[in-house]
Design an enzyme around this catalytic site. Structure first.
Site, PDB file in Angstrom:
ATOM      1  N   GLY A  45      22.034 -28.489 -14.088  1.00  0.00           N
ATOM      2  CA  GLY A  45      21.618 -27.320 -13.333  1.00  0.00           C
ATOM      3  C   GLY A  45      21.241 -27.622 -11.908  1.00  0.00           C
ATOM      4  CG  ASP A  67      26.408 -25.155 -17.740  1.00  0.00           C
ATOM      5  OD1 ASP A  67      25.995 -26.273 -17.392  1.00  0.00           O
ATOM      6  OD2 ASP A  67      25.648 -24.258 -18.136  1.00  0.00           O
TER       7      ASP A  67
END
Length: 375
Positions: A133, A164
């Site tokens: 993140g 991601d």
């Protein structure tokens, strides 16, 4: 105008400050290496939207605190940017069926898109740990600053996930097949490699960061154009990007399937690097290696918004498909029980059958109902 640093959110995990024409953000959860909670994501979204619409804010910058210095003192600033999302929360929420897990990813990816498309100069001080993140918070920045302490990675396959936060988009745009290499292995790289691979812009000595941070708050820009010119002349125009050879990486990570990549690495004679990489891949989730390879290659021809929508579909499947067998198990082994013995399903790369990864790319939503339809 100088204002005091203000805590945002009940826990004070995000600190914000307006100094002159600069909006300054400090991630302040050092004991967790500034791992992002849902509240932190919401706080960041709120302040960035507010500053986007405030004509007096010309430049925005973000940094992290570290857990070595005394809180609130200069020696606690910098040294750790962000280690990613709060994976313990992922584990607990998945087991409890907590809807906050879905909210986290929807709002985090919305934040990633906002940063990637931010209309004002956005600077990320990527000192220390920059993973998961943390990459989502920094890869969209206009100026990505790394130091001799930078340790950058997308290590999600190690916990049964995939890289991601828009990683399909930014990793697939690295030179050659570096994107596949970083995504599959989760390899940690330093400042020079980060710049050479297009994942950072400027290298600075860590000791110089406080002065630059202070300069941002002390510099006045009468107009947005002058702020843009200041950033361009100080950082972008003087960027000297080292060239990182990718030939060896390309030889292996351009191959069609995960099994082909691993076989070639294991058959390479007298190549210690290849042998080491093969061992790393054998430890990762076999299924998620296949999912990740497909993700990077699909994303290479996608827009950022389409990639984030695809990743939102994928992360839903990671936690709901079986439900979350790989992801929940990987986090358990690495961060909860810490036995470092994940029981992957399937257990071996050879046991992953063609088509098994396809289910992860099936969207549970229509285009009209997708949670990221407005990107």
């Amino acid at each position: 105008m100088t204002t005091e640093m203000k805590k945002i959110g009940a826990a004070g995990d995000v600190l914000v400050e307006r100094r002159g024409n600069a909006g300054l953000i400090t991630l302040n959860r050092p004991k967790a290496l500034n791992a992002l909670s849902l509240q932190m994501v919401r706080d960041l979204l709120g302040i960035l939207r507010a500053w986007r619409d405030d004509p007096e804010v010309r430049v925005v910058a973000i940094r992290g605190t570290n857990k070595i210095g005394r809180p609130g003192t200069p020696d606690s600033l910098f040294g750790c940017f962000c280690a990613g999302g709060d994976i313990r929360f992922f584990h607990q929420a998945a087991l409890a069926g907590d809807a906050a897990l879905d909210d986290f990813f929807t709002e985090e990816y919305t934040l990633n898109h906002l940063i990637q498309t931010y209309p004002k100069p956005f600077m990320a001080f990527m000192d220390g740990v920059v993973m998961g993140g943390g990459m989502g918070l920094s890869q969209g920045a206009r100026v990505r600053i790394v130091t001799e302490r930078t340790r950058m990675a997308m290590p999600e396959t190690n916990i049964g996930l995939f890289p991601d936060v828009g990683a399909g988009y930014f990793l697939s745009r690295c030179p050659g097949h570096v994107g596949e290499y970083l995504a599959l292995t989760g390899e940690t790289i330093g400042a020079d490699e980060a710049i050479g691979y297009g994942l950072a812009d400027v290298r600075m000595d860590a000791a110089a960061l406080p002065a630059l941070w202070a300069e941002l708050g002390a510099t006045s820009w009468p107009s947005a154009a002058e702020a843009e010119q200041w950033v361009a002349s100080k950082f972008i125009a003087n960027t000297d990007r080292p060239v990182c050879a990718t030939g060896k990486i390309d030889t292996y990570f351009s191959l069609l399937r995960v099994k082909h990549i691993v076989d070639a690495l294991e058959k390479a004679k007298d190549d210690r690097w290849a042998a080491k990489v093969a061992v790393v891949l054998r430890k990762r989730s076999p299924l998620m290696l296949h999912v990740t390879l497909e993700q990077i290659r699909r994303a290479r021809s996608m827009t950022l918004a389409d990639d984030l929508r695809m990743e939102r579909d994928m992360v839903y499947q990671c936690f709901h498909l079986r439900p979350g067998a790989e992801s929940v198990e990987g986090i358990r082994a690495l961060a909860v029980d810490k036995d470092y013995q994940p029981k992957w399903q399937p257990a071996r790369i050879e046991d992953v059958k063609p088509g098994m990864a396809d289910a992860f790319f099936a969207s549970p939503w229509s285009a009209q109902t997708h949670p990221l339809r407005d990107l």
